[in-house]
Design an enzyme around this catalytic site. Structure first.
Site, mmCIF file in Angstrom:
data_model
loop_
_atom_site.group_PDB
_atom_site.id
_atom_site.type_symbol
_atom_site.label_atom_id
_atom_site.label_comp_id
_atom_site.label_asym_id
_atom_site.label_seq_id
_atom_site.Cartn_x
_atom_site.Cartn_y
_atom_site.Cartn_z
ATOM 1 N N TYR A 244 0.788 -1.360 -0.019
ATOM 2 C CA TYR A 244 0.330 0.250 -0.111
ATOM 3 C C TYR A 244 0.899 1.537 0.105
ATOM 4 C CZ TYR A 244 0.726 -0.513 4.954
ATOM 5 O OH TYR A 244 1.224 -0.579 6.221
ATOM 6 N N HIS B 25 5.874 -0.477 1.601
ATOM 7 C CA HIS B 25 6.164 0.498 0.174
ATOM 8 C C HIS B 25 6.847 -0.024 -0.991
ATOM 9 C CE1 HIS B 25 3.444 1.854 3.483
ATOM 10 N NE2 HIS B 25 4.454 2.650 3.814
#
Length: 340
Positions: free
Chosen positions: A266, A316
């Site tokens: 995400y 990430h």
């Protein structure tokens, strides 16, 4: 200059015509409909239309992010209808968005979202403008200040503070670093685990990665019962309730789908801040993103050799996110100031 004069003349002409028509309608009573009804409903309708027209005025900046047909790459990703902030009126999420959001931090037994949101907007504003009145200010210049060590000795402080909005994130301090990072903050993005106390006039933008994050805001501004998520979190916060804004979970997915194209698990707070800003600002300048000139990924307030370890976790995709920002700059949509 001539184009601007023509636009101004056209706008004044339209305004005078609108005033004349409004006056005519409000005073015309031969239809048998009470004038009071016209006053209340017609005036409100005209007011709404006028507000929409004002919001659709051309950007007054030298560089305007939202201008189309400048970059095909940008136009394919930018959706101006997406609203960055959660409100009581746009809180309903599509099923796939909701299920995706629940998986972000693998919440096992989430509370009912509708009940949580209803309770949330009893303690924080539910009627904020989700675009933060973008078109009512003419030209909004925004600085997004990252946490990179490349800000050290940059002397960017005064330049950062000259912007209308200054967006910061997570635990970033300003005291003691004003010469390089500035002292002004208008919006500070964070999640419960990265919370830090803010100045009195700073808006806290909570980035919720799970239902518990929304419940934490409720608790932290009232009872103080939530003290732990997956790590300890502050039970109480001093942020004024009217200064708390909520980043829309659907906007997180929009960033993930449109801008990151599924890279990472995400988005990071950094890229969420950048895309948030290109939706609420007309010009965006980035400071404190990327490594320093020696290739180190550390924060400007500390000298931590392992500060870039997040790059290896897979949560990430820092390299892809950085490529998004550099491509935005190459398309003349933002400017990046790389510091030292």
């Amino acid at each position: 200059m001539m184009t601007m004069r023509k636009r101004t003349l056209k706008w004044l002409t339209f305004s005078l015509l609108l005033i004349f028509l409004t006056s005519f309608v409000l005073n015309y009573s031969s239809t048998g409909v009470p004038t009071a009804w016209f006053s209340k409903h017609m005036a409100l309708g005209l007011s709404d239309n006028l507000r929409k027209l004002i919001k659709s005025q051309p950007c007054a900046c030298t560089r305007c992010i939202s201008q189309g047909k400048v970059s095909y790459w940008f136009d394919q990703r930018f959706n101006k209808t997406m609203q960055p902030l959660l409100t009581a009126h746009n809180a309903l999420m599509e099923k796939d968005t909701y299920q995706w959001w629940l998986r972000l931090q693998r919440e096992r037994k989430p509370n009912n979202l509708s009940d949580t949101i209803r309770e949330l907007f009893r303690v924080v504003p539910g009627n904020v403008d989700p675009m933060l009145d973008k078109r009512l200010v003419g030209c909004r210049r925004c600085a997004v200040v990252g946490n990179s060590g490349n800000l050290k000795d940059s002397s960017y402080g005064p330049e950062i503070d000259s912007h209308d909005f200054v967006v910061r994130m997570n635990r970033a301090p300003t005291v003691g670093f004003e010469a390089d990072v500035g002292s002004k903050t208008t919006h500070h993005l964070m999640y419960p685990e990265s919370f830090r106390e803010l100045g009195e006039n700073v808006s806290m933008v909570l980035v919720p990665f799970k239902t518990t994050d929304l419940q934490w805001v409720i608790s932290a501004t009232t009872t103080g019962t939530i003290t732990h998520t997956y790590v300890p979190v502050p039970p109480k916060i001093k942020v004024k309730q009217e200064k708390i804004l909520i980043y829309h979970p659907a906007f997180i997915k929009y960033v993930f789908d449109n801008w990151l194209q599924g890279h990472g698990r995400y988005p990071s707070t950094g890229i969420l801040s950048v895309i948030f800003s290109i939706h609420v600002c007309d010009e965006v300048d980035l400071y404190g993103f990327g490594a320093d000139s020696k290739g180190n990924w550390h924060h400007y307030w500390e000298n931590n050799p392992s500060a870039g370890a997040f790059r290896k976790t897979g949560v990430h995709d820092a390299d892809f996110e950085y490529n998004v920002t550099t491509t935005l700059a190459a398309a003349s949509k933002i400017r990046i100031f790389k510091g030292r």
